[in-house]
Scaffold this motif. Structure first.
Motif, short mmCIF file in Angstrom:
data_model
loop_
_atom_site.label_atom_id
_atom_site.label_comp_id
_atom_site.label_asym_id
_atom_site.label_seq_id
_atom_site.Cartn_x
_atom_site.Cartn_y
_atom_site.Cartn_z
N PHE A 48 0.93 -1.31 -0.05
CA PHE A 48 0.07 -0.27 -0.02
C PHE A 48 0.87 1.37 -0.19
O PHE A 48 2.01 1.40 0.59
N TYR A 49 0.31 2.25 -0.75
CA TYR A 49 1.29 3.49 -0.83
C TYR A 49 0.27 4.56 -0.24
O TYR A 49 -1.00 4.79 -0.26
N ARG A 50 0.86 5.75 0.21
CA ARG A 50 0.13 7.07 0.77
C ARG A 50 0.14 7.85 -0.44
O ARG A 50 -0.61 8.93 0.13
N ASP A 51 0.64 7.59 -1.64
CA ASP A 51 0.54 8.61 -2.63
C ASP A 51 -0.95 9.11 -2.91
O ASP A 51 -1.73 7.93 -2.93
N ASN A 52 -1.36 10.17 -2.98
CA ASN A 52 -2.56 10.72 -3.43
C ASN A 52 -3.90 10.36 -2.33
O ASN A 52 -4.94 10.85 -2.72
N VAL A 53 -3.47 9.40 -1.22
CA VAL A 53 -4.76 9.10 -0.35
C VAL A 53 -4.26 9.49 1.00
O VAL A 53 -5.21 9.40 1.71
N GLY A 54 -2.96 9.89 1.44
CA GLY A 54 -2.34 10.37 2.54
C GLY A 54 -2.38 8.94 3.43
O GLY A 54 -2.78 7.78 2.96
N ILE A 55 -2.20 9.15 4.47
CA ILE A 55 -1.70 8.26 5.88
C ILE A 55 -3.37 7.32 6.02
O ILE A 55 -3.56 6.21 5.90
N TYR A 59 -4.37 3.61 5.04
CA TYR A 59 -4.73 2.65 5.94
C TYR A 59 -6.25 2.21 6.08
O TYR A 59 -6.62 0.93 6.44
N GLU A 60 -6.89 3.02 5.44
CA GLU A 60 -8.45 2.63 5.30
C GLU A 60 -8.53 1.61 3.99
O GLU A 60 -9.38 0.60 4.26
N LYS A 61 -7.89 1.63 3.18
CA LYS A 61 -7.73 0.65 2.19
C LYS A 61 -7.13 -0.83 2.73
O LYS A 61 -7.85 -1.75 2.40
N LEU A 62 -6.09 -0.65 3.32
CA LEU A 62 -5.63 -1.98 3.94
C LEU A 62 -6.89 -2.69 5.11
O LEU A 62 -6.68 -3.85 5.09
N SER A 63 -7.18 -1.76 5.88
CA SER A 63 -8.39 -2.23 6.70
C SER A 63 -9.51 -2.85 5.75
O SER A 63 -9.96 -4.08 6.14
N SER A 64 -9.95 -2.17 4.95
CA SER A 64 -11.06 -2.86 4.10
C SER A 64 -10.51 -4.11 3.38
O SER A 64 -11.31 -5.08 3.12
N TRP A 65 -9.10 -4.15 3.23
CA TRP A 65 -8.80 -5.33 2.41
C TRP A 65 -8.65 -6.60 3.48
O TRP A 65 -8.81 -7.76 3.02
N GLY A 66 -8.71 -6.22 4.65
CA GLY A 66 -8.85 -7.30 5.64
C GLY A 66 -7.60 -7.65 6.29
O GLY A 66 -7.17 -9.02 6.69
N ALA A 67 -6.71 -6.80 6.14
CA ALA A 67 -5.15 -7.10 6.66
C ALA A 67 -5.27 -7.39 8.08
O ALA A 67 -5.96 -7.07 8.69
N ALA A 68 -4.37 -8.52 8.45
CA ALA A 68 -4.19 -9.06 9.72
C ALA A 68 -3.26 -8.02 10.66
O ALA A 68 -3.42 -7.94 11.83
N VAL A 69 -2.36 -7.78 9.68
CA VAL A 69 -1.20 -6.80 10.39
C VAL A 69 -0.88 -5.87 9.41
O VAL A 69 -0.90 -6.00 8.16
N SER A 70 -0.21 -4.61 9.83
CA SER A 70 0.30 -3.52 8.95
C SER A 70 1.74 -3.36 9.37
O SER A 70 2.03 -3.18 10.50
N ILE A 71 2.53 -3.21 8.38
CA ILE A 71 3.89 -2.78 8.75
C ILE A 71 4.22 -1.57 7.82
O ILE A 71 4.23 -1.79 6.52
N GLU A 72 4.80 -0.56 8.37
CA GLU A 72 5.27 0.38 7.64
C GLU A 72 6.68 0.69 7.47
O GLU A 72 7.36 0.87 8.68
N LEU A 73 7.12 0.74 6.13
CA LEU A 73 8.67 0.89 5.98
C LEU A 73 9.04 2.35 6.04
O LEU A 73 8.62 2.90 5.29
#
Length: 184
Positions: A48-55, A59-73
């Motif tokens: 997931f990228y923050r381009d054009n959608v912001g933080i 995170y809204e997209k990854l939550s909707s995708w059903g992510a079990a965890v998120s890791i920001e690099l």
């Protein structure tokens, strides 16, 4: 397990610049994210990228995708070229986030062989412990539904950290996958 990898920063605001990589965080971590996704794994990895959608949008997209965890690099930077270390931030009070940060820290330290950052902290810290300010990473760590970690594996301003990270970039990608298996 669905694992969301978030590339920190954006094309227009690419984060810290490393004079040793001759790259910004965003570009270096875009490549790392692709290497993580290419690793053999039993987990479903999505970038997931923050381009054009912001933080919040990422995170809204990854939550909707059903992510079990998120890791920001990310990678760290300092005006002092001797600053070094590996650290992983988690949101205070989030028990699963702290466990996630702990397994990531262990695998990243094993791979890069750098000391914990901030020094003496064990490298698993809240935004406040990392900088004395609640803002550092807090927005990212609190924006999504799944447990989250914000990873600062080395200093892009330290030539030795950068040498290790470059030489072991594929092993670094594998360390993220191994940490997810440890977490699961």
């Amino acid at each position: 397990m669905k694992v969301a990898i978030v590339v920190g920063h954006t094309k227009d605001a690419p984060g810290a610049y490393s004079p040793y990589f001759k790259e910004f965080e965003y570009h270096w971590n875009t490549d790392l994210a692709n290497r993580i996704a290419a690793q053999p794994s039993s987990h479903e990895i999505k970038i997931f990228y923050r381009d054009n959608v912001g933080i919040s949008g990422a995170y809204e997209k990854l939550s909707s995708w059903g992510a079990a965890v998120s890791i920001e690099l990310h990678f760290n930077s300092s005006h002092n070229s001797t600053s070094t270390g590996t650290g992983v931030l988690y949101l205070s009070g989030n028990h699963k986030g702290k466990i996630l940060a702990g397994v990531l820290q262990a695998r990243l330290m094993q791979t890069l062989g750098l000391p914990d950052w901030p020094k003496g902290s064990g490298g698993v810290v809240t935004p406040f412990q990392a900088s004395g300010k609640q803002e550092r990473g807090k927005t990212s760590l609190s924006a999504g539904k799944p447990p989250a970690a914000l990873v600062e594996p080395f200093f892009g301003s330290n030539p030795n950290d950068c040498k290790r990270a470059t030489a072991q970039k594929d092993q670094l990608a594998q360390a993220y996958i191994l940490a997810m298996s440890d977490y699961a």
